[in-house]
Design a protein around this motif. Structure first.
Motif, short mmCIF file in Angstrom:
data_model
loop_
_atom_site.label_atom_id
_atom_site.label_comp_id
_atom_site.label_asym_id
_atom_site.label_seq_id
_atom_site.Cartn_x
_atom_site.Cartn_y
_atom_site.Cartn_z
N LEU A 13 0.45 -1.29 0.14
CA LEU A 13 0.05 -0.44 0.08
C LEU A 13 0.68 1.78 -0.04
O LEU A 13 1.99 0.72 0.84
N PRO A 14 0.51 2.13 -0.52
CA PRO A 14 -0.63 2.05 -1.96
C PRO A 14 -0.53 1.31 -3.28
O PRO A 14 0.96 0.95 -2.83
N SER A 15 -1.50 0.13 -3.53
CA SER A 15 -1.10 0.65 -4.75
C SER A 15 -0.64 0.86 -5.92
O SER A 15 -0.61 1.97 -6.05
N PRO A 16 -0.41 0.47 -6.58
CA PRO A 16 0.99 1.00 -8.14
C PRO A 16 -0.46 1.47 -8.66
O PRO A 16 -1.32 1.21 -9.05
N LEU A 17 0.06 2.92 -9.20
CA LEU A 17 -0.94 4.12 -10.97
C LEU A 17 0.13 3.88 -11.57
O LEU A 17 1.28 4.26 -11.63
N GLN A 18 -0.41 2.41 -12.95
CA GLN A 18 0.50 2.54 -13.89
C GLN A 18 0.06 2.98 -14.92
O GLN A 18 -0.99 2.59 -15.09
N PRO A 19 0.72 4.14 -15.99
CA PRO A 19 0.17 4.50 -16.89
C PRO A 19 -0.01 3.60 -17.55
O PRO A 19 1.34 2.50 -17.97
N LEU A 20 -1.14 3.46 -19.28
CA LEU A 20 -0.75 2.58 -19.88
C LEU A 20 -1.07 3.27 -21.49
O LEU A 20 -2.33 4.18 -21.48
N ALA A 21 -0.08 2.90 -22.48
CA ALA A 21 -0.49 3.65 -23.64
C ALA A 21 -0.95 2.59 -24.36
O ALA A 21 -1.17 1.78 -24.92
N ASP A 22 -2.64 3.05 -24.34
CA ASP A 22 -2.94 2.30 -25.83
C ASP A 22 -4.22 3.75 -26.28
O ASP A 22 -4.92 4.12 -26.39
N GLU A 23 -3.99 2.64 -27.55
CA GLU A 23 -3.84 3.90 -28.98
C GLU A 23 -5.47 4.55 -28.95
O GLU A 23 -5.86 5.83 -29.34
N ARG A 24 -6.82 3.30 -28.63
CA ARG A 24 -8.27 3.64 -28.06
C ARG A 24 -8.30 4.73 -27.29
O ARG A 24 -9.61 5.69 -27.33
N PHE A 25 -7.65 5.18 -26.11
CA PHE A 25 -7.68 6.16 -25.42
C PHE A 25 -6.95 7.13 -25.35
O PHE A 25 -7.30 8.71 -25.78
N THR A 26 -5.42 7.00 -26.26
CA THR A 26 -4.40 7.93 -26.30
C THR A 26 -5.42 9.03 -27.66
O THR A 26 -4.76 10.35 -27.52
N ARG A 27 -5.80 9.11 -28.72
CA ARG A 27 -6.68 9.70 -30.17
C ARG A 27 -7.69 10.49 -29.40
O ARG A 27 -7.32 11.01 -29.91
N ARG A 28 -8.17 9.62 -27.75
CA ARG A 28 -9.08 11.03 -28.37
C ARG A 28 -8.78 11.40 -26.74
O ARG A 28 -10.10 12.52 -26.21
N GLY A 29 -7.36 12.14 -26.52
CA GLY A 29 -6.92 12.50 -25.26
C GLY A 29 -7.32 12.50 -23.89
O GLY A 29 -7.06 13.08 -23.21
N VAL A 30 -7.72 10.72 -24.00
CA VAL A 30 -7.37 10.13 -22.65
C VAL A 30 -6.39 9.79 -22.01
O VAL A 30 -6.00 8.30 -22.93
N THR A 31 -6.49 9.62 -20.58
CA THR A 31 -5.00 9.30 -20.08
C THR A 31 -5.28 7.82 -19.37
O THR A 31 -5.41 8.37 -18.08
N LEU A 32 -4.74 6.68 -19.81
CA LEU A 32 -5.91 5.69 -19.54
C LEU A 32 -4.51 5.39 -17.99
O LEU A 32 -3.54 4.99 -18.61
N LEU A 33 -4.95 5.18 -16.68
CA LEU A 33 -3.79 4.50 -16.18
C LEU A 33 -4.70 3.18 -14.69
O LEU A 33 -5.72 3.42 -15.08
N LEU A 34 -4.04 2.19 -14.97
CA LEU A 34 -4.17 1.54 -14.13
C LEU A 34 -3.85 1.52 -12.58
O LEU A 34 -2.53 1.10 -12.29
N LYS A 35 -5.00 1.00 -11.84
CA LYS A 35 -5.04 1.33 -10.53
C LYS A 35 -4.34 -0.12 -9.68
O LYS A 35 -5.50 -1.06 -9.26
N ARG A 36 -3.43 -0.86 -9.62
CA ARG A 36 -2.79 -1.83 -9.06
C ARG A 36 -3.44 -2.62 -8.16
O ARG A 36 -2.70 -2.71 -7.26
N ASP A 37 -4.57 -2.24 -7.03
CA ASP A 37 -5.56 -3.15 -6.05
C ASP A 37 -4.83 -4.85 -6.76
O ASP A 37 -4.59 -4.55 -5.36
N ASP A 38 -4.61 -5.06 -7.37
CA ASP A 38 -4.77 -6.66 -7.43
C ASP A 38 -3.44 -7.01 -7.38
O ASP A 38 -2.64 -8.33 -6.57
N LEU A 39 -2.33 -6.60 -6.78
CA LEU A 39 -0.98 -6.23 -6.74
C LEU A 39 -0.77 -6.21 -5.33
O LEU A 39 0.47 -6.19 -4.50
N ILE A 40 -2.03 -5.30 -4.31
CA ILE A 40 -2.56 -4.88 -2.70
C ILE A 40 -1.21 -6.76 -2.42
O ILE A 40 -0.18 -6.71 -1.12
N HIS A 41 -1.96 -7.59 -2.57
CA HIS A 41 -1.21 -8.98 -1.57
C HIS A 41 -1.82 -10.21 -2.69
O HIS A 41 -2.82 -10.54 -3.31
#
Length: 303
Positions: A13-41
């Motif tokens: 904790l805190p769980s990692p926050l990872q940017p993910l480059a995906d053109e379906r989001f970037t072409r719309r000007g949206v930054t996709l971030l993965l909040k990796r709560d799956d890595l807490i334990h």
């Protein structure tokens, strides 16, 4: 009885926050971030840790009884916590027809972690929240001294525990999105966000009942519901543990694009929803969109 020392579990904790480059989001000007709560334990990933922590302290070492279906992530998390912290656990499983049959991989893991499994008929299960029915279940399960955690873990303590998820995203995201089963994680996430941030819930069950449940949970936990969240009910793919060929294809494509295993019951529906909403223009350019990854693939993939 003393409360268990949860620090012994060494959550990340805190769980990692990872940017993910995906053109379906970037072409719309949206930054996709993965909040990796799956890595807490390893054994208590994601919202399972956040929802259980305060409840386990409140149980103070007493047996913990909880409820779930045959492939419940929640049952497995409670069983794992009992094994790691040394307290008894009892899992009340929906479907008395399962009694006496070989255990599926999910329930087998619960049993291996020391959980005593009790199978009840589906009619009784539907009324388990009613005090007379719950009292009868506890008596028949020989568990009258147990601390009861509801199905999915969603109660006021769980909601309070999930506020840390929102706090961890302060100044880092504009919208935080999460897949919803019983609504407790979204209720806490929204309450923990800062002013101006918004939360989005993607229900994995159909029925349209979560709005009232989330408002009730927030009222029980904080005195009133917050106004900074909404639900989009279009992406349940037919209901819990249901899928469609299109959703399966989306998940497989996402895995191939990013090398990230995608859990099918919750995470796939969340990521599909966010991709669709982004392509629909739901998020203005410049939006930082955090997707909460609550779990990873496991034996729960069957219906």
């Amino acid at each position: 009885m003393a409360a268990p020392d949860l620090s012994a579990l060494r959550p990340r904790l805190p769980s990692p926050l990872q940017p993910l480059a995906d053109e379906r989001f970037t072409r719309r000007g949206v930054t996709l971030l993965l909040k990796r709560d799956d890595l807490i334990h390893e054994a208590l990933p994601g919202n399972k840790w956040r929802k259980l922590a305060l409840n386990l302290r409140a149980a103070r070492g007493r047996p913990v009884l909880t409820f779930g279906g045959a492939y419940s992530n929640h049952l497995r998390a409670v069983a794992a916590a009992g094994r790691l912290l040394g307290f008894p656990t009892i899992g009340v499983v929906r479907g008395d027809e399962l009694a006496g049959r070989p255990l599926n991989p999910s329930l087998a893991q619960c049993a291996a972690d020391g959980m005593r499994l009790v199978f009840i008929d589906r009619s009784t299960y539907r009324h388990k929240h009613e005090p007379p029915t719950l009292a009868r279940i506890l008596t028949e399960a020989r568990a009258d001294d147990s601390y009861v955690v509801p199905e999915g873990g969603s109660n006021s303590l769980a909601v309070q525990g999930c506020t840390d998820l929102g706090r961890e995203l302060h100044d880092l995201a504009d919208v935080a999105a999460i897949a919803c089963g019983t609504g407790g994680s979204l209720a806490g996430l929204a309450a923990g966000l800062a002013e101006g941030q918004r939360a989005l819930g993607v229900p994995v069950l159909k029925g349209g009942f979560l709005d009232a449940d989330i408002r009730r949970l927030q009222t029980e936990a904080f005195g009133a519901p917050t106004a900074n969240w909404r639900l989009d009910d279009r992406f349940h793919a037919g209901g819990y543990a249901r899928t469609t060929p299109a959703l399966d294809a989306f998940a497989e494509d996402f895995e191939q694009r990013h090398g990230l295993p995608v859990e099918r019951l919750y995470v796939a529906k969340l990521l599909h929803a966010l991709t669709t909403l982004t392509e629909e223009g739901a998020f203005p350019p410049g939006t930082r969109l955090a997707a909460v990854i609550t779990g990873r693939p496991g034996p729960e993939t069957a219906a």
